[in-house]
Design an enzyme around this catalytic site. Structure first.
Site, mmCIF file in Angstrom:
data_model
loop_
_atom_site.group_PDB
_atom_site.id
_atom_site.type_symbol
_atom_site.label_atom_id
_atom_site.label_comp_id
_atom_site.label_asym_id
_atom_site.label_seq_id
_atom_site.Cartn_x
_atom_site.Cartn_y
_atom_site.Cartn_z
ATOM 1 N N ASP A 131 -34.914 38.210 24.171
ATOM 2 C CA ASP A 131 -33.639 38.523 23.520
ATOM 3 C C ASP A 131 -33.790 38.394 22.004
ATOM 4 O O ASP A 131 -33.414 39.290 21.244
ATOM 5 C CB ASP A 131 -32.552 37.570 24.032
ATOM 6 N N ASP A 151 -34.193 41.647 18.826
ATOM 7 C CA ASP A 151 -33.282 41.842 17.689
ATOM 8 C C ASP A 151 -34.082 41.782 16.385
ATOM 9 O O ASP A 151 -33.837 42.536 15.443
ATOM 10 C CB ASP A 151 -32.167 40.782 17.657
ATOM 11 N N TYR A 206 -30.954 31.675 31.024
ATOM 12 C CA TYR A 206 -29.717 32.408 31.263
ATOM 13 C C TYR A 206 -29.123 32.108 32.634
ATOM 14 O O TYR A 206 -27.917 32.209 32.818
ATOM 15 C CB TYR A 206 -29.967 33.914 31.181
ATOM 16 N N LYS A 228 -44.348 29.521 25.150
ATOM 17 C CA LYS A 228 -44.370 28.295 24.344
ATOM 18 C C LYS A 228 -45.111 27.254 25.181
ATOM 19 O O LYS A 228 -44.580 26.190 25.526
ATOM 20 C CB LYS A 228 -42.912 27.888 24.022
ATOM 21 N N ASP A 258 -43.274 31.071 18.467
ATOM 22 C CA ASP A 258 -42.948 30.846 17.045
ATOM 23 C C ASP A 258 -43.862 31.658 16.139
ATOM 24 O O ASP A 258 -43.403 32.337 15.215
ATOM 25 C CB ASP A 258 -42.956 29.341 16.690
#
Ligand code: NAD
Ligand code: IPM
Ligand code: MN
Length: 357
Positions: free
Chosen positions: A242, A246, A141, A186, A218
């Site tokens: 983020d 959701d 970001y 990751k 993942d």
């Protein structure tokens, strides 16, 4: 107590859900004898329209002088042209950076009454009680962006210090809950993730009473749906957090339910529901206000130290959901105002019962 609260309604359903949260806070102030001073300021697309800047100087000053900031949502299709020079979301990102709120807490609970709304089987949802701690002021970001005609880059950059502080926050929070931290990265591919994992392992030594496990992002995306009750505190970098939160909203039943608290070193925090400006339903009075109202509860707890009042709001929300006063995203027909009035009525009722007792 006296407190100054900056209110940033923003765009789309932002003003609708923020008005709901403010009316609950006004009720709490009157009922518990507090004095909250609200100052409403522009952010996002409406601020671009008004003055060309998604985070006007005046807004930032008021936020920095406040004890807490309550925000609705920013963005919308009218400001989303990929060629636009300035975007509503930039205002929110700058605000987070300016306030130094690097730890974004996103609690996820599943209420029994709503389990049937989840696409998951009910038995998998029993006992789900998660706290995501999302790093909020670093990573992709905030890295350097480049763009030429046919190439674009977004740098992902993390320093040890940035990772340490958010990890420590996650471990501290785990001590108040189930004493388990799952760090998501990751590390099989990304160098930033390898630094993240190394740092997590080192920070874990400071918290021998808390168990640490690592998951790759993942597989975590899958595990969140197959065994969501197996996790306690989940800490991860900005972008992964983020996306996973959701996804986690689907466990709770609606994106409209999830609150967040963004904290830095002091007590001042930024509080916002995790959902966006929902342009598809904006202006119709049907948005779910519970994520914003629960964010106001987090504000009372984390910035003002009013944990009794915070718990009262959370219990009132539970009772309203149990009673079936639900907005459309939850399969009901209540409007934003009706749902908000029901929360205030539940708060008032509980207050009177306690006084009588
Ligand atoms: P969104 O979260 O706005 O909406 C996704 C879906 O969830 C929509 O169908 C919407 O109607 C529904 N929804 C969201 N909140 C709801 C609520 N309270 N009650 C009922 N239904 C609700 O995500 P999006 O459509 O991808 O993004 C729209 C805009 O919002 C974009 O410009 C995005 O950048 C912005 N956004 C802002 C924030 C923020 O300000 N914190 C967060 C996420 C997205
Ligand atoms: C959120 C939002 C924001 C983010 C956007 C609007 C910048 O999606 O708060 O989750 O990605 O952090
Ligand atoms: Mn998001």
């Amino acid at each position: 107590m006296k407190a100054r609260i900056a209110v940033l309604p923003g765009d789309g359903i932002g003003p609708e859900v923020t008005a709901a949260a403010v009316s609950v806070l006004r009720h709490v102030a009157a009922h518990y004898g507090h004095e909250f001073e609200f100052s409403e300021q522009a952010i996002g697309g409406c601020a671009i329209d008004a003055c060309g800047d998604p985070l006007p100087a005046e807004t930032l000053i008021v936020c920095k002088q406040a004890d807490a900031v309550l925000l609705g949502a920013v963005g919308g299709p009218q400001w989303s042209d990929p060629k636009a020079k300035v975007r509503p979301e930039q205002g929110l990102l700058r605000l987070r950076a300016e306030l130094g709120v690097y730890a974004n807490l996103r609690p996820v609970r599943v209420q029994a009454r709503l389990a049937e709304l989840s696409p998951l089987k009910n038995e998998r949802l029993a006992g789900v009680d998660l706290l995501f701690v999302r790093e909020l002021t670093g990573g992709a970001y905030f890295g350097v962006k480049t763009r030429s005609a046919d190439t674009a880059t977004d740098e992902t950059r993390y320093t040890t210090a940035e990772i340490e502080r958010v990890l420590r926050r996650a471990f501290q929070l785990a001590r108040t809950r189930g004493r388990r931290v799952t760090s998501v990265d990751k590390a099989n591919v990304l160098e930033t993730s390898r630094l993240w994992r190394e740092t997590a392992q080192r920070v874990a030594h400071e918290f021998p009473d808390v168990a640490l496990e690592h998951q790759l992002v993942d597989s975590m995306a899958m595990l969140l749906l197959t065994r969501p009750a197996a996790y306690d505190v989940i800490v991860t970098e900005n972008l992964f957090g983020d996306i996973l939160t959701d996804e986690a909203a689907a466990l709770a039943g609606s994106l409209g339910l999830l609150p967040s608290a963004s904290l830095g070193e002091g007590t001042r925090g930024l509080y916002e529901p995790i959902h966006g400006s929902a342009p598809d339903i904006a202006g119709r009075g049907i948005a779910n206000p519970l994520g914003a109202i629960l964010s106001a509860a987090l504000l009372l707890r984390h910035s003002l130290g009013l944990s009794t009042e915070a718990a009262a709001i959370e219990q009132a929300v539970d009772r309203v959901v149990d009673a079936g006063v639900l907005t459309r995203d939850l399969g009901g027909s209540a409007g934003t105002r009706e749902a908000t009035a029901a929360v205030i009525a539940a708060l008032a009722e509980r207050g009177n019962t306690q006084e009588a007792a």
